[in-house]
Each structure stands twice: as C-alpha cells, then as structure tokens.
Design an enzyme around this catalytic site. Structure first.
Site, PDB file in Angstrom:
ATOM      1  N   GLY A 209      23.069  42.021   4.498  1.00 32.14           N
ATOM      2  CA  GLY A 209      24.118  42.879   5.040  1.00 32.14           C
ATOM      3  C   GLY A 209      24.809  42.308   6.264  1.00 32.14           C
TER       4      GLY A 209
ATOM      5  N   LEU B 104      19.000  51.060  10.077  1.00 34.95           N
ATOM      6  CA  LEU B 104      18.781  49.858   9.280  1.00 34.95           C
ATOM      7  C   LEU B 104      19.704  49.890   8.067  1.00 34.95           C
ATOM      8  CD1 LEU B 104      14.859  49.667   9.256  1.00 34.95           C
ATOM      9  CD2 LEU B 104      16.453  48.571  10.842  1.00 34.95           C
ATOM     10  N   GLU B 105      20.172  48.719   7.655  1.00 38.22           N
ATOM     11  CA  GLU B 105      21.074  48.648   6.505  1.00 38.22           C
ATOM     12  C   GLU B 105      20.433  49.189   5.234  1.00 38.22           C
ATOM     13  OE1 GLU B 105      20.929  44.210   4.893  1.00 38.22           O
ATOM     14  OE2 GLU B 105      20.803  44.308   7.077  1.00 38.22           O
ATOM     15  N   SER B 106      19.101  49.205   5.185  1.00 34.06           N
ATOM     16  CA  SER B 106      18.371  49.692   4.019  1.00 34.06           C
ATOM     17  C   SER B 106      18.411  51.204   3.885  1.00 34.06           C
ATOM     18  CB  SER B 106      16.914  49.219   4.086  1.00 34.06           C
ATOM     19  OG  SER B 106      16.386  49.432   5.377  1.00 34.06           O
TER      20      SER B 106
END
Length: 521
Positions: A395, A326-328
C-alpha cells in the site's frame, strides 16, 4: 447451491492456464488447506499448470518455509503473478526476481479496487495513484521482470481527463478464487469471526462469481443453519460455490503464533500494560524520533517494520488522543510488530481493505510513517525492488501519495550495524557496509517530484540524522548527539545533501533507556 467438499476435490476444480485469486494478507487469512491440496495435486499429476495467480499482500510468514503462497512456488504450476506485495512468500519473490515466472506488481489499493471493478463489470480502475512511480507506464508500467515485458500485456495505461493525467488499470477475467473464513453455516454463508482482518474476501468472491468462476472457501467449521447473526455474515451463500473444512494446523489465525488471540479479532480486549515495550536498539531510536512528530487528534498510518514501532513507543509513553490505522483495515489499538504485522491489539474497528483504501486515497490520513530502503538525491524512495529481489509496493504508493505529512524511516546504512545507545548519545562502533542514500534509486516507489507538486511535507528519519524534502533536494536538518557530521553521515552518502543553516541536535531523550516523557502538547 453451496457444496461441501474435501480440499482434494477443490484442487481438482482448477484447470490449466486459469487465473486464480488467492485471499489473505501477509500473516493472516491464508487458505493454507486449499493451497496445500493444490500443490499436492500438481506434484502428483502435473496439473493444474501455468496458473496466473492474483493476490494483494501475498500471504506468507516472511520465511523460506512451506506456508502461504510459498506452497505454489513452482514455475510449472505458476506462470504469472499479479500482486501488490511479494515479500511474505519469499520463494515467489525469488521466482519473479530470477525471471522464472512473469511478475506484475501493482499498488495494493489498485489491486483491491480492481476486485470491485471486476465485480461490477466496470472497465477498470481510474486513479492518480502511481503517477511518477514505477507503476507509471512511462517508467515501468508495473512490469517487474523480462517475462512480464515479453508477454505483451499492459496492466496500466496513461490517460488524460479534464486536463489532468491519470492512470487506468483495466479489469480482467477471473476463473476461480481460494479464500477463507471462520464459519460456514449449512447453507454456505460465511463469517469472519476469528480472523484478525476483515480482508477483501467479499470483493474477491463477488468478482469471481460475476465472472462465472468458482468461489472456493476454507473454514474452521460448519455451524447450524441460521446460527450466524445476519450482521456477522460477511459473504452470502449465493456467492459461494464450494466450502472445505480445514484441519486446525492449516487454519491458524496467523503465522506469528499458534494460539488464537481474541484481542486481535475484537472478541476481547486486553490491558495495554500487557504489551511489552520495545527493547532499546536503533529500531527504537528511530521509532522514538518518529513519535516526536505525533500531534493530537490526527489519524495516522503505520507501515511494516520500523514504522510500526511508533505505535509501540506511543503506547509505552502513554500517548492518547490520536488514531493509529493500518492499510489492512484495523483502526485504533496498538499494531502488532514483526511477522504478526497487519493486525492490532484492541482495535476500535476492523474495516475492509477496500474501504480503507477508499478512505486513504481520499485524504483521511493526516500523517504516515513508512519504511525507506533507498533514498536518492532527488528525494525519491525505493522499497519495492533491489537487483533481482522484487517485493512490490504493497500500500506504499497509495499511502505516500495521498497523505499530507510523510515520515520515511530506516537505518542510515544497510548491513550489520553495531551501535551503543545510552547517556543521551549514539556511539557507532561498526557501520553498515551498504549505502542507502544513493545517487538514484533502483526503482521509484515514491516520487519526490509528485510530492513537491502536491505540496506534501516529507521527512526522512534515521538513527543518526533527520532530513526533509526541500524544493532544491534533500536537506539535512538534525544529527544525533555523539555523531560526527563528516565521518558518520556525509562520507556514508553517495550524494552531498543540502545542510540546514540551523542544523539541530536530535533530542537527547531519544538516546536514554528511560521513558522520554513524550506528550502531544
């Protein structure tokens, strides 16, 4: 030296017209106690006013409530917002859409890398990310509304280096930040022990500190000096000016649940069998078709919404041998769906957001699954702006421009859709009124022209049809069993796609209520 103060005292530190960074990522890591105190002070005294707020994925619960950045949704309090994404605090997105405050929406990776650039006294971020999209100054230059255009401020410019086009996002001054951590020791060292994400808090604190600004952090509690292991200290006390201890109700782990979930922070692991499978719906149908693209030994990114269901399907089918990212920041594990998206159950690692985008921009990802709200005849995709509704790209641009294979996913039409799934068929009882395959998207969040030049493989997956990006346009390659080509697909599009010579029928297993028996072989 770090001072320990109240939230009210912290709010009094901010002055009119300052630029303030607000930490957090969607449902997680929001400094709600500090935001509440700031809004309370404004409501009582009218100060601070005309703030410029900077955020990544603006914190919020996706609801019209008094949480997250929604607390600052007042035109007199906020004058400008610079952010990667605005949908989680919908009141803020509405203010931008209604032109009540100036709005600039930048690719999320650019926002977090700007914090690093500002911290290092560098001129800004030079990157290819955003070329051909609305971020490109030849298109919109990241300006989300008329208020932004009237300010005369350019947040991005086009440059040429080594015979190649690039975008330059200049650094700017920061006056303060409101961030959060789990623990502060008596010296002011901060840890992120209970947070579901590592976040960009260190980079934010460094950027503000090196601008001579005020770093203000809220924490769950203060612990004894030296009791936080050095490897768990995320932000050293030399960067922290003020610490506020928040009440429990303003320091939840996330907005999706009141209870602390240690399997999200990596403190514990839970059996994956405890993760309930998705109910059968068109969301699951689309996620299943997406999961059929999975291959062994690949690193995959999942976007919010329907794309996150690919992880759920993979878990239900017992698929292993791939890494979900995940981009997080979390890599490995099973992504949380819905409001709790951005965290993962049983992650292998929780990287910082800044490090994650370094990896993404450099080509770490083999494949990504992203949402698609509008697709046009050229293959462009819009997920960031619809009429006066402005959400920003998150993102999306970084990911879609830097991944070899991109699968865009979403329902074929917009609006209330009534379908029946079963017996290996899809039956449409009532179609949505909105057209999602349009002549031209309202905003270019994904540039098909850029993808063609980059040699990317692009799919568009819906519950009734699958398309791919061809050199000449968008090509229909599959239709669902039970669906009529003219009635249910072509008549619902604003353009006529190319049609593959060998038009296939989607796998019937997708439309049964039993497991598909997927494997990566």
């Amino acid at each position: 030296m770090t001072e320990f103060i109240t939230a009210r005292d912290a709010a009094e530190l901010l002055q009119d017209g300052q630029t303030v960074v607000v930490g957090g990522f969607g449902a997680y890591c929001c400094p709600d106690a500090l935001l509440k105190a700031l809004r309370d002070r404004y409501d009582q005294f009218g100060h601070p006013s005309k703030l410029t707020v900077v955020a990544g994925i603006s914190p919020g619960s996706n609801a019209r409530d008094n949480q997250g950045l929604n607390r600052l949704a007042e035109p007199g309090l906020m004058d400008t917002i610079v952010a990667g994404h605005l949908a989680n605090p919908p009141y803020v997105a509405q203010m931008v859409g209604e032109n009540k405050i100036a709005g600039y929406t930048l690719p999320l990776g650019v926002v977090v890398h700007l914090f690093r650039a500002i911290a290092g006294k560098k001129p800004g971020v030079l990157t290819h990310v955003g070329l051909g999209t609305f971020a490109d100054p030849r298109v919109e230059g990241c300006k989300a509304n008329d208020r932004a255009r009237e300010q005369g401020r350019d947040v991005v410019s086009l440059v040429e280096l080594g015979g190649k086009e690039s975008l330059f996002y200049p650094a700017f001054h920061l006056d303060a930040c409101l961030i959060r951590a789990t623990y502060a020791d008596e010296d002011g060292n901060l840890s992120m022990d209970h947070e579901a994400l590592t976040g960009a808090e260190l980079e934010i604190a460094a950027a503000v500190h090196n601008c001579g600004g005020k770093v203000i952090a809220q924490v769950e509690r203060v612990v004894q000096r030296g009791s936080i292991h050095p490897k768990r200290v995320r932000i050293h006390s030399s960067l922290v000016d003020y610490v506020v201890v928040a009440p429990e109700e303003l320091h939840r782990q996330g907005y999706a649940t009141d209870a602390y979930r240690p399997e999200l922070s990596g403190e514990l692991r839970c059996p994956v069998s405890a993760i309930a499978p998705m109910d059968m719906s068109i969301r699951k149908v689309i996620a299943r078709r997406g999961a059929m693209e999975l291959r062994p030994n690949v690193v995959i990114n999942l976007g919010i919404g329907i794309p996150s269901g690919v992880g759920s399907v993979a878990n239900e089918e017992g698929i292993t041998g791939l890494t979900l990212s995940l981009e997080s920041g979390p890599m490995g594990g099973v992504p949380v769906e819905g409001v709790g998206f951005a965290a993962s159950v049983n992650p292998d690692v929780i990287d910082t957001i800044c490090d994650t985008f370094d990896l993404y921009d450099g080509g770490l990802l083999d494949m990504t699954f992203l949402g698609a709200a509008e697709i046009d005849q050229y293959g462009n995709v819009n997920v960031s702006k619809f009429g006066t509704r402005c959400t920003g790209p998150g993102g999306f641009i970084n990911i879609s421009q830097n991944t070899h294979k991109v699968c865009f996913m979403g329902a074929f039409t917009a609006g209330k859709l009534e379908v029946e799934v079963g017996g290996g068929r899809l039956t449409i009882h009532k179609d949505g009124d909105g057209v999602k395959f349009v002549e031209q998207v309202q905003q270019i969040t994904f540039s098909a022209d850029y993808a063609r030049k980059s040699g990317q493989e692009i799919l568009y997956i819906t519950e009734r049809a699958v398309f791919r990006l061809a050199p000449e346009g968008v090509m229909l390659t599959e239709i669902a069993p039970g669906v009529d080509l003219e009635r249910d697909i072509l008549s619902k599009m604003a353009f006529r796609p190319l049609i593959a010579d060998q038009l296939k029928t989607m796998d019937e297993r997708i439309f049964h209520h039993t497991k598909m028996g997927l494997s990566l072989q």
